[in-house]
Design an enzyme around this catalytic site. Structure first.
Site, PDB file in Angstrom:
ATOM      1  CG  ASP A  77     -12.874   2.035  -7.701  1.00  0.00           C
ATOM      2  OD1 ASP A  77     -13.912   1.359  -7.840  1.00  0.00           O
ATOM      3  OD2 ASP A  77     -12.817   3.059  -6.986  1.00  0.00           O
TER       4      ASP A  77
ATOM      5  CE1 TYR B 149     -23.563   6.432   3.988  1.00  0.00           C
ATOM      6  CE2 TYR B 149     -24.581   6.925   1.889  1.00  0.00           C
ATOM      7  CZ  TYR B 149     -23.493   6.508   2.614  1.00  0.00           C
ATOM      8  OH  TYR B 149     -22.334   6.167   1.966  1.00  0.00           O
TER       9      TYR B 149
ATOM     10  NE  ARG C 233     -12.307   3.921   1.013  1.00  0.00           N
ATOM     11  CZ  ARG C 233     -11.012   3.765   1.179  1.00  0.00           C
ATOM     12  NH1 ARG C 233     -10.393   4.344   2.194  1.00  0.00           N
ATOM     13  NH2 ARG C 233     -10.317   3.015   0.338  1.00  0.00           N
TER      14      ARG C 233
ATOM     15  CD  GLU D 252      -2.493   1.842   0.444  1.00  0.00           C
ATOM     16  OE1 GLU D 252      -3.244   1.069  -0.160  1.00  0.00           O
ATOM     17  OE2 GLU D 252      -2.410   3.070   0.169  1.00  0.00           O
ATOM     18  CD  GLN D 253      -0.715   5.511  -3.516  1.00  0.00           C
ATOM     19  OE1 GLN D 253       0.106   5.613  -4.413  1.00  0.00           O
ATOM     20  NE2 GLN D 253      -1.910   6.063  -3.585  1.00  0.00           N
TER      21      GLN D 253
HETATM   22  P1  FAD Z   1      -9.660   1.979  -3.508  1.00  0.00           P
HETATM   23  O1  FAD Z   1     -10.539   1.931  -2.321  1.00  0.00           O
HETATM   24  O2  FAD Z   1      -9.519   3.243  -4.249  1.00  0.00           O
HETATM   25  O3  FAD Z   1      -8.226   1.489  -3.003  1.00  0.00           O
HETATM   26  C1  FAD Z   1      -7.059   1.552  -3.797  1.00  0.00           C
HETATM   27  C2  FAD Z   1      -5.858   1.491  -2.870  1.00  0.00           C
HETATM   28  O4  FAD Z   1      -4.689   1.360  -3.658  1.00  0.00           O
HETATM   29  C3  FAD Z   1      -5.695   2.757  -2.045  1.00  0.00           C
HETATM   30  O5  FAD Z   1      -5.480   2.429  -0.698  1.00  0.00           O
HETATM   31  C4  FAD Z   1      -4.482   3.419  -2.672  1.00  0.00           C
HETATM   32  O6  FAD Z   1      -3.740   4.208  -1.756  1.00  0.00           O
HETATM   33  C5  FAD Z   1      -3.688   2.213  -3.163  1.00  0.00           C
HETATM   34  N1  FAD Z   1      -2.752   2.492  -4.244  1.00  0.00           N
HETATM   35  C6  FAD Z   1      -2.996   3.238  -5.362  1.00  0.00           C
HETATM   36  N2  FAD Z   1      -1.898   3.259  -6.151  1.00  0.00           N
HETATM   37  C7  FAD Z   1      -0.955   2.504  -5.529  1.00  0.00           C
HETATM   38  C8  FAD Z   1       0.379   2.133  -5.860  1.00  0.00           C
HETATM   39  N3  FAD Z   1       0.975   2.544  -7.004  1.00  0.00           N
HETATM   40  N4  FAD Z   1       1.071   1.342  -4.988  1.00  0.00           N
HETATM   41  C9  FAD Z   1       0.490   0.903  -3.831  1.00  0.00           C
HETATM   42  N5  FAD Z   1      -0.771   1.232  -3.478  1.00  0.00           N
HETATM   43  C10 FAD Z   1      -1.504   2.014  -4.319  1.00  0.00           C
HETATM   44  N6  FAD Z   1     -15.966   5.743  -1.771  1.00  0.00           N
HETATM   45  C11 FAD Z   1     -17.115   6.202  -1.231  1.00  0.00           C
HETATM   46  O7  FAD Z   1     -18.193   5.763  -1.675  1.00  0.00           O
HETATM   47  N7  FAD Z   1     -17.116   7.115  -0.200  1.00  0.00           N
HETATM   48  C12 FAD Z   1     -15.950   7.583   0.322  1.00  0.00           C
HETATM   49  O8  FAD Z   1     -15.962   8.403   1.231  1.00  0.00           O
HETATM   50  C13 FAD Z   1     -14.720   7.099  -0.206  1.00  0.00           C
HETATM   51  N8  FAD Z   1     -13.541   7.525   0.298  1.00  0.00           N
HETATM   52  C14 FAD Z   1     -12.381   7.020  -0.203  1.00  0.00           C
HETATM   53  C15 FAD Z   1     -11.166   7.424   0.363  1.00  0.00           C
HETATM   54  C16 FAD Z   1      -9.963   6.926  -0.125  1.00  0.00           C
HETATM   55  C17 FAD Z   1      -8.676   7.367   0.508  1.00  0.00           C
HETATM   56  C18 FAD Z   1      -9.953   5.999  -1.214  1.00  0.00           C
HETATM   57  C19 FAD Z   1      -8.644   5.442  -1.746  1.00  0.00           C
HETATM   58  C20 FAD Z   1     -11.160   5.603  -1.797  1.00  0.00           C
HETATM   59  C21 FAD Z   1     -12.380   6.103  -1.289  1.00  0.00           C
HETATM   60  N9  FAD Z   1     -13.609   5.706  -1.817  1.00  0.00           N
HETATM   61  C22 FAD Z   1     -14.777   6.173  -1.271  1.00  0.00           C
HETATM   62  C23 FAD Z   1     -13.682   4.805  -2.975  1.00  0.00           C
HETATM   63  C24 FAD Z   1     -14.092   3.446  -2.617  1.00  0.00           C
HETATM   64  O9  FAD Z   1     -13.402   2.989  -1.485  1.00  0.00           O
HETATM   65  C25 FAD Z   1     -13.767   2.574  -3.819  1.00  0.00           C
HETATM   66  O10 FAD Z   1     -14.435   3.062  -4.946  1.00  0.00           O
HETATM   67  C26 FAD Z   1     -14.259   1.176  -3.670  1.00  0.00           C
HETATM   68  O11 FAD Z   1     -14.235   0.730  -2.348  1.00  0.00           O
HETATM   69  C27 FAD Z   1     -13.418   0.218  -4.524  1.00  0.00           C
HETATM   70  O12 FAD Z   1     -12.262  -0.062  -3.821  1.00  0.00           O
HETATM   71  P2  FAD Z   1     -10.874  -0.469  -4.435  1.00  0.00           P
HETATM   72  O13 FAD Z   1     -10.249  -1.332  -3.385  1.00  0.00           O
HETATM   73  O14 FAD Z   1     -10.999  -0.992  -5.798  1.00  0.00           O
HETATM   74  O15 FAD Z   1     -10.071   0.899  -4.570  1.00  0.00           O
END
Ligand code: FAD
Length: 382
Positions: A290, A210, A104, A30-31
């Protein structure tokens, strides 16, 4: 099997847990140097809750979330109810799984705690990944090479893994700018407090709210079709005055929430998506959440689909040889998530249509009408 997951978001952590519970060796890179209070509300729908139940997380989820009784869609100005959906026990009974709202950060800490208990030291913070290779090598920005049997890019909408290894365009601005605020419930006068979660809809705008954290806080997200400003970050501060430029003449429940927002609890971000890919496989590397299918938030399925991906991928990797597992994962997940991406976009247009009273006859199905809540990632054929 040794898996390296890039990104400790909701999807990456869920996948790590599901793989760990099946006995595999997992490292999550994780970054961020620390995992904190960034973000606000997330909706967990029955399709995602089934995964958490299977991971043994139900008790903590229920303890730390808010289960809404109803959910309203209201006219932006009059507040008249356009749609009223029963949730709570009715939803749980119908689907055999819950529907709830959670901060979150709370969801994140439940997943981190469970992973730390199952596999101490598997989460490496402050480890940004710079590159990944089809042979399963991950290169960190610090210059370390980590070799794995499978690399999972769960690194969000700006995924580095996707940019490096997949035929993709850059994230595309959607024309939507969002604000999110967190308001202590006690700071809003009782008769101005919306009674149930819901969304006020109006031309080119919507305002959704909510409660979270034992109903002590109201989370809201406001979306405006707006071109010009385009920064994608979760930490850009905004102000009540800026948000009121767009919502000043909206229903008093909406403006009361904006006025009550503490100075440090209002943020804005531009919404980006990426078009569906033709494949999520490149050698020993795949994507989830995502990184694979960033979508507009109008169906509340961003986190839920990442959670589904995580479970299906872990099950496939556990049950089949690697190449076959990835093929089966890709086949099981890509069509569903591509369709949800498109439907979320269409539903957003319907939410933000010229005449809110025409919402129910707009013809676009919402997440429940599409049957998305029926999906069972724990048992679906893969
Ligand atoms: P994400 O939740 O976006 O997680 C991606 C992770 O990868 C992050 O922790 C990021 O720091 C890490 N990362 C990115 N690039 C690198 C790299 N090069 N090397 C290592 N690590 C890396 N959705 C909502 O509906 N409401 C919110 O309030 C909300 N807040 C959020 C806050 C943050 C900080 C983040 C990152 C996302 C947020 N989201 C929010 C989005 C939501 O969490 C995501 O759309 C959804 O949960 C899908 O999650 P994911 O694990 O695919 O991606």
């Amino acid at each position: 099997m040794k898996a390296v997951i890039v990104g400790a978001g909701i999807g990456g952590l869920t996948c790590a847990l599901a793989l760990r519970q099946r006995g595999h060796d997992v490292t999550v890179l994780e970054q961020a140097p620390q995992l904190g209070e960034i973000g606000a509300g997330i909706t967990i729908t029955p399709n995602a809750d089934r995964v958490f139940a299977d991971l043994g997380l139900s008790d903590r989820m229920v303890a730390q979330s808010v289960i809404p009784e109803r959910q309203l869609t209201q006219h932006w100005q009059s507040g008249d109810i356009i749609r009223d959906v029963e949730r709570g026990a009715a939803t749980a009974q119908h689907y055999g799984a819950g529907y709830y709202h959670i901060h979150r950060a709370d969801l994140h800490s439940i997943l981190v705690d469970a992973l730390s208990a199952a596999a101490p030291d598997s989460l490496k913070l402050a480890t940004p990944v710079q590159d990944a290779r089809p042979d399963g090598t991950v290169l960190t920005e610090a210059g370390t090479a980590v070799k794995a049997d499978i690399v999972i890019g769960a690194d969000g909408v700006k995924s580095q893994v996707r940019s490096r290894l997949f035929a993709t365009e850059e994230p595309k601005f959607t024309g939507q700018v969002a604000w999110r605020g967190l308001v202590p419930r006690c700071s809003v006068e009782t008769d101005m407090q919306p009674h149930f979660p819901g969304v006020h809809i109006g031309p080119k705008k919507l305002f959704m709210r909510y409660p979270v954290r034992a109903e002590t806080l109201v989370n809201y997200a406001a979306f405006v079709e707006l071109y010009g400003w385009q920064e994608e970050s979760w930490t850009i501060p905004s102000s009540r005055a800026e948000l009121l430029e767009h919502f000043a003449v909206w229903a008093p429940e909406v403006t009361a929430l904006i006025h009550a927002t503490p100075d440090d609890q209002l943020f804005k971000w531009a919404l980006f998506v990426r078009a569906p890919l033709d494949t999520w496989i490149n050698g020993r590397v795949t994507l989830l959440g995502d990184a694979a299918h960033a979508m507009l938030p109008f169906m509340g399925q961003g986190a839920a689909t990442a959670i589904e991906d995580a479970m299906v991928l872990a099950r496939a990797l556990d049950a089949y040889p690697l190449d076959e597992a990835l093929e089966r994962y890709d086949t099981a997940r890509r069509p569903r998530t591509s369709a949800i991406q498109e439907n979320a976009r269409l539903l957003g247009l319907q939410f933000q249509g010229e005449d809110p009273n025409a919402f129910n006859s707009g013809g676009i199905k919402n997440e429940e009408q599409l049957g998305l809540f029926d999906y069972d990632a724990v048992h679906v054929d893969i």
